[in-house]
Structure formats: C-alpha cells, structure tokens
Scaffold this active site. Structure first.
Site, short mmCIF file in Angstrom:
data_model
loop_
_atom_site.label_atom_id
_atom_site.label_comp_id
_atom_site.label_asym_id
_atom_site.label_seq_id
_atom_site.Cartn_x
_atom_site.Cartn_y
_atom_site.Cartn_z
N ASP A 232 -4.21 3.33 1.66
CA ASP A 232 -4.25 2.64 2.87
C ASP A 232 -2.54 2.66 3.84
OD1 ASP A 232 -5.55 0.23 4.03
OD2 ASP A 232 -3.38 -0.36 4.29
N ILE A 233 -2.89 3.14 5.15
CA ILE A 233 -1.39 3.04 5.69
C ILE A 233 -0.64 1.76 5.88
CG2 ILE A 233 -0.20 3.73 7.99
CD1 ILE A 233 -2.90 5.40 8.44
N GLU A 275 -7.71 1.60 8.45
CA GLU A 275 -6.52 2.55 8.42
C GLU A 275 -6.61 3.02 6.92
OE1 GLU A 275 -4.96 -1.55 8.05
OE2 GLU A 275 -6.49 -0.55 9.06
#
Length: 372
Positions: A232-233, A275
């Site tokens: 996950d960003i 994301e």
C-alpha cells in the site's frame, strides 16, 4: 496389319493419358483435403501463438515447403504483446512484425498475390534466412480492404509455383488466415481487457483471485510454498490532496511499472484496489519473500516520482505478507476459505506495517484450516 498396330499404339497412349489424369486427380484430391485440414486447424486456433506456431511448423511441414515466412502489421505492438515469449524479428525468425504498411504496399500494389520466380528484393525481404528459393507465392493478408500482413511460401523447385498457373485455393486460404488472425487478436485483447486494470495495466482484482486459485492448486501438486503480499502506498490521500488526482494517477502508474520491472517471470502483480497492490510469488519461502518485500520497499522509497506538472513527489510504501505452506494438507480442505485466509493474513500484516510507522515490512502467519 498396320491399322491394328496403329489402334494398339493409340490405345496404349490413351491408357497412359488416363493413368496421368488419375494421378493428377488423386493429387488434386489430396491437395484439397490437405487445404481443408489446414482451414480447420486455422479456424480452431484459439490464440495467436497457437495460430502462428501451426503456420510456421505444421503447415510448412505438411505442404513440404522449403521456406515459409509470416509478416504482420503491428504499429502499436498489440501483436508483439500477444506473442510474448515467441521469437520475432531475429535473423533466424520466420515471423516479422512491421511498424509500417509501406513494405506490404510495395509487395502488393494491386492487393493481388505474386507468383513465380522471386527477384533479389523478394528473396532478401521475404526469405532472408533461406538460400536458393527458386519459386514462391506471396499472399496478401487483407482484412476490411486493408493490408495486415503477408504469408510467403517458398520452394527450391523452380516449377512449384508458376506465374502461368492459377492459385485461387491458396488465396482462399489466405483470406481464411486473415480472418482467423483478426479473431484471435480481438478475442485475446478482450480477455486481457477484462483481466487488466486500465490505469496501471497490472492484473485487476478478479484476475488476481484467479491467479491465487491456480497457485494454490500448483502449490498442492508441487509441495512448494508461495508468498501472498499486499503493498500500500503511504499517505496516498495527501498526494491527491496536495498535487491533484492526475498526479496521484501518475504515481500509481509509476509504482505499478516499477513492480512489474522488479517481479520475477512467474510473479503476479495486481492492483487490488485504490492505492493497494497485491503480489503472488510462486515457489517462494518466507525468508525469500521478506527479502523481496524489503527490496521493493527500499526501491520505492529511493525512486524519484513526479506529478502531472513534473513536480517531485516523495513516495514510500507499507508491505504485509503471508506464506502458503504446503506441509499442512488441511490447507486444501476448502480452497475458497484458504484464499480468504491468505488475503486476510497479508492484510493484517500490512495493517501492522501501517500501525508501526509505515514504510516497513511485516509478516503474518496464515491460520491453518480446521479439518471437517
């Protein structure tokens, strides 16, 4: 007496001619049967790789050709993508993909086939890796009145293909081939579009779940573990808020490209949602998975990313992973439950990475299923 001899010679000549005609009829019947079989094989091909492989191997052998080359127009690399892993455009290759239609227009100025002895240009362009081609037939592949390629048949026999003979049957086969090529491209493109995330061109969530099912089955057969990973960003909402959604999309595409470049050949990279990316690493132990995850985390944190206007954006990621261990046969009592447990465990590990300050990697064991 001479009259009897004359009749005997005449009958002998007639019998000889009849034998020749029977042989020709048999030959023509066999040829038509072979072309009918070729047509069925072309029409039954479900992928472009299968179609091309048949042409360059079985078709060439069945029709005893000295050389066969296939040229396809591919300005946008669509065909090249569908033929991944298939050798193209090398010196030895019999398959060539063309960026421009100009070479095809030069070969077929009036969209009709060429037959007979090839000149030096035809030998060099159409049969570059086969010497002494003495006769050939060049077949234009046409779809919707547009040249999409060329099928080139070459022979060392000067009499095999003559400009004084008609080859309507091979032109018919070329029209069938043109249609089959377009059908394969359209079918495979549609399948890919249904399984690919349009923004990042990675696999989508549905495709990832299908990969996960196949990997569980493979793991059960091979007794090799695999890693399920979630990435996950970090602070992605603030990237969108500060730089705009177009810049956020650009960051997503860049991260996806980096993940695809860093993956191993059999690894699956998917955009799981927003994301968040999901990765499957076949034949991968926990130690190897942790090392790969750490390398990805470190690479992303050190890679410069840029927004829509060229602005520099600092990006980090959090990663969670789990391992499917084939040592526990009860894993496979319920594949759907195992899929859910693997994803849930990787998600819990990802949550721990987020909770512990982000830009980190954590592992969460996947719970064993309870036997019924």
């Amino acid at each position: 007496m001479s009259r009897a001899i004359s009749l005997e010679e005449e009958n002998k000549e007639l019998r000889r001619m009849l034998t020749i005609m029977r042989q020709k009829a048999y030959h023509n019947d066999q040829l038509l049967h072979s072309f009918f079989e070729a047509k069925l094989k072309l029409m039954s091909s479900t992928t472009l790789v299968e179609l091309v492989s048949y042409l360059l191997n079985d078709f060439r052998r069945d029709f005893k050709l000295s050389s066969l080359t296939l040229m396809l127009l591919d300005p946008e690399d669509i065909v090249r993508d569908l033929l991944q892993g298939y050798e193209v455009n090398s010196i030895e290759s019999e398959l060539h993909l063309l960026k421009s239609q100009d070479p095809l227009n030069e070969l077929f100025p009036d969209l009709t086939y060429f037959c007979g002895e090839p000149n030096e240009t035809v030998r060099t362009f159409c049969f570059p890796h086969t010497a002494s081609i003495q006769s050939c037939v060049l077949l234009p592949l046409i779809q919707d009145n547009c040249l999409i390629g060329s099928l080139n048949l070459g022979s060392h026999d000067q009499l095999r293909y003559s400009q004084f003979l008609s080859y309507d049957y091979v032109m018919y086969l070329a029209s069938v081939l043109s249609t089959c090529i377009e059908i394969c491209i359209s079918r495979e493109t549609l399948v890919r579009l249904s399984s690919i995330d349009s923004l990042t061109t990675t696999a989508n969530r549905r495709s990832f779940n299908e990969h996960l099912s196949r990997e569980i089955n493979r793991c059960q057969r091979s007794s090799e573990p695999f890693v399920c990973m979630m990435l996950d960003i970090d602070h992605f909402k603030s990237i969108n808020d500060r730089f705009g959604h177009l810049s956020g999309d650009q960051v997503l595409r860049a991260v996806a490209q980096l993940l695809k470049e860093k993956r191993r050949i059999l690894d699956c990279v998917a955009r799981y949602g927003g994301e968040e990316f999901a990765l499957l690493l076949p034949s991968c132990s926990l130690d190897t998975g942790l090392r790969i995850a750490e390398e990805l985390r470190n690479t992303i944190s050190q890679t410069p990313f840029y927004g829509q206007e060229g602005e520099s954006i600092q990006v980090t990621c959090s990663i969670g992973l789990t391992v499917c261990d084939p040592k526990h046969p009860q894993y496979y009592r319920d594949v759907e439950k195992l899929k859910s447990n693997l994803i849930s465990s990787a998600d819990q590990a990802l949550y721990r990475s987020k909770h512990n300050g982000r830009n980190s990697v954590h592992h969460q064991p996947c719970p064993m299923l309870i036997s019924p």
